[in-house]
Design a protein around this motif. Structure first.
Motif, PDB file in Angstrom:
ATOM      1  N   LEU A  85       0.946  -1.574  -0.236  1.00  0.00           N
ATOM      2  CA  LEU A  85       0.047  -0.074  -0.363  1.00  0.00           C
ATOM      3  C   LEU A  85       0.525   1.047  -0.024  1.00  0.00           C
ATOM      4  O   LEU A  85       0.365   1.983  -0.181  1.00  0.00           O
ATOM      5  N   GLN A  88       0.203   3.948  -3.019  1.00  0.00           N
ATOM      6  CA  GLN A  88      -0.859   4.627  -3.147  1.00  0.00           C
ATOM      7  C   GLN A  88      -0.571   5.588  -1.435  1.00  0.00           C
ATOM      8  O   GLN A  88      -1.717   7.014  -1.967  1.00  0.00           O
ATOM      9  N   ALA A  91       0.920   8.880  -2.532  1.00  0.00           N
ATOM     10  CA  ALA A  91       0.592   9.087  -3.867  1.00  0.00           C
ATOM     11  C   ALA A  91      -0.813  10.349  -2.971  1.00  0.00           C
ATOM     12  O   ALA A  91      -1.060  10.839  -4.007  1.00  0.00           O
ATOM     13  N   TYR A  93      -3.552   8.879  -1.679  1.00  0.00           N
ATOM     14  CA  TYR A  93      -4.808   8.447  -2.425  1.00  0.00           C
ATOM     15  C   TYR A  93      -4.943   7.005  -2.443  1.00  0.00           C
ATOM     16  O   TYR A  93      -3.981   6.080  -2.826  1.00  0.00           O
ATOM     17  N   LEU A  94      -5.598   6.678  -1.229  1.00  0.00           N
ATOM     18  CA  LEU A  94      -5.874   5.156  -1.857  1.00  0.00           C
ATOM     19  C   LEU A  94      -7.205   4.627  -2.505  1.00  0.00           C
ATOM     20  O   LEU A  94      -8.312   5.163  -2.401  1.00  0.00           O
ATOM     21  N   ASP A  95      -6.638   3.600  -3.075  1.00  0.00           N
ATOM     22  CA  ASP A  95      -7.333   3.445  -3.633  1.00  0.00           C
ATOM     23  C   ASP A  95      -8.847   2.681  -3.231  1.00  0.00           C
ATOM     24  O   ASP A  95     -10.107   2.610  -4.294  1.00  0.00           O
ATOM     25  N   GLN A  98     -12.277   5.271  -3.475  1.00  0.00           N
ATOM     26  CA  GLN A  98     -12.587   5.433  -5.136  1.00  0.00           C
ATOM     27  C   GLN A  98     -14.006   4.539  -4.398  1.00  0.00           C
ATOM     28  O   GLN A  98     -15.448   5.144  -4.877  1.00  0.00           O
TER      29      GLN A  98
END
Length: 107
Positions: A85, A88, A91, A93-95, A98
């Motif tokens: 992880l 993420q 970045a 932003y964790l998937d 969504q």
């Protein structure tokens, strides 16, 4: 007192009692998140200037930023982000976000 820049680039000043650290005292520094490393570097400098020894650094996340990498190279550290992880977290932003966005109609 130790001047530093926080994660947003703002100039800040960290203070600590001058009698809080005695020479040789081992200190574990804990922060919720190490993004740029500015706050943690200031804390490390203050502990070491007082003669303390930074035994380690703990956080929810130590990012792979330049400051985070410096910290990881120079001190014992621990965080609770699984390696798969980490991209993420870097970045910001964790998937999994969504799923929340889809529920709120933001996609």
């Amino acid at each position: 007192m130790q001047p530093y820049k926080d994660y947003s680039g703002r100039d800040k000043l960290m203070e600590m009692r001058t009698d809080a650290i005695v020479p040789g005292l081992r200190v574990l520094l804990v922060d919720q998140w190490v993004e740029t490393g500015g706050t943690m570097r200031a804390a490390i400098r203050m502990v070491e200037e007082q003669g303390g020894v930074v035994a380690g650094v703990a956080a929810i996340c130590v990012e792979d930023s330049e400051g985070g990498q410096w910290l990881k190279r120079n001190y014992k550290w621990s965080h609770c982000v699984p390696p798969h992880l980490m991209p993420q977290f870097n970045a910001h932003y964790l998937d999994s976000f969504q799923a929340f966005e889809a529920k709120r109609g933001l996609q």
